[in-house]
Scaffold this active site. Structure first.
Site, short mmCIF file in Angstrom:
data_model
loop_
_atom_site.label_atom_id
_atom_site.label_comp_id
_atom_site.label_asym_id
_atom_site.label_seq_id
_atom_site.Cartn_x
_atom_site.Cartn_y
_atom_site.Cartn_z
N HIS A 115 -18.19 -22.42 -12.43
CA HIS A 115 -19.47 -21.87 -11.96
C HIS A 115 -20.29 -22.98 -11.33
CE1 HIS A 115 -18.88 -18.09 -14.05
NE2 HIS A 115 -20.06 -17.67 -13.66
N GLU B 107 -25.31 -21.07 -9.03
CA GLU B 107 -25.49 -19.62 -8.97
C GLU B 107 -26.97 -19.26 -8.79
OE1 GLU B 107 -24.07 -17.52 -12.40
OE2 GLU B 107 -24.66 -15.56 -11.61
N ASP C 173 -16.96 -10.46 -12.21
CA ASP C 173 -17.89 -11.21 -13.06
C ASP C 173 -18.51 -10.37 -14.17
OD1 ASP C 173 -19.09 -13.46 -13.97
OD2 ASP C 173 -20.63 -13.58 -12.43
N HIS D 176 -19.54 -18.42 -7.39
CA HIS D 176 -20.87 -18.15 -6.85
C HIS D 176 -21.21 -19.10 -5.70
CE1 HIS D 176 -21.37 -15.28 -10.05
NE2 HIS D 176 -21.32 -16.21 -10.99
ZN LIG Z 1 -20.83 -15.76 -13.20
#
Ligand SMILES: [Zn+2]
Length: 232
Positions: free
Chosen positions: A11, A14, A99, A48
């Site tokens: 990740h 984001e 997700d 993301h």
């Molecule tokens: Zn996520």
């Protein structure tokens, strides 16, 4: 698959708070930090990667790191808009994922990805490969190619040696009547969505037959019991 060849999913960037926290901690934005400090390659998938400068966008595309996008989740959480037009122009690779499972429709996620670009840039056919080209085709091909690579699995095309994962669309669905090839893809992604799906094969097994999963009743029964247990 060994440690040296397994895909790396991480990740990154984001939400703007993450970017601010990373700047406060390191003085560097998160995507730039990854690119500066790790040997980022096409084995990597940045999940993301919503908030990037133009320079980070170019560098991430050039590194081969796939952008693992979850457009309906990102919209649901109000994360922001991924710079897909610039990233794809820079030959960046994308994949999509569900997700948070707010949606489990690849068509809906691809639609959201395209519409977010249109709304931000006040344009149309934002991610098509050229004037007059099918947007659905561009999104579908990019997501299949990047998705297969992000998982390092033999999937993503109908070809000898690859897993037989097949979705059959219903050519009698109102959104698809009279449509074929790229126009059918456009209608599935931008109009009919999941309701167009008639049959699904997973690794050659015919698991959805004429809109019904072969274990639908058992799966629903187990799911009901699990939810009941969790909420008791
Ligand atoms: Zn996520």
């Amino acid at each position: 698959m060994g440690r040296k060849s397994a895909p790396i999913h991480i990740h990154v960037a984001e939400q703007t708070k993450e970017v601010d926290d990373c700047l406060a901690w390191s003085g560097t934005r998160p995507v730039r930090y990854l690119l500066d400090h790790f040997d980022v390659s096409s084995r990597w998938c940045g999940i993301h990667a919503t908030h990037m400068t133009a320079d980070e966008t170019q560098r991430m595309a050039a590194s081969g790191m796939i952008a693992g996008l979850c457009p309906t989740t990102e919209a649901n959480l109000g994360d922001g808009i991924f710079p897909a037009a610039a990233f794809l122009t820079a030959k960046g690779a994308i994949a999509i994922g569900s997700d948070s499972h707010i949606s489990v429709s690849p068509a809906e996620d691809l639609r959201q990805l395209e519409y977010s670009q249109r709304l931000r840039d006040r344009t149309r056919n934002a991610l098509a490969s050229g004037p007059g080209k099918s947007t659905g085709r561009a999104l579908f091909d990019a997501a299949l190619k990047g998705g297969a690579r992000s998982m390092a699995q033999p999937v993503g095309a109908l070809a000898p040696g690859l897993r037989a994962d097949i979705t059959v669309l219903d050519d009698d669905h109102p959104a698809l009547i009279g449509r074929s090839q790229d126009r059918a893809l456009d209608s599935w992604i931008f109009s009919g969505g999941n309701s167009c799906v008639r049959d699904v094969f997973v690794a050659g097994h015919h698991v959805v037959q004429n809109r019904r999963h072969i274990r639908e009743e058992a799966i629903l029964k187990n799911f009901r019991a699990a939810v009941k247990r969790l909420t008791a």
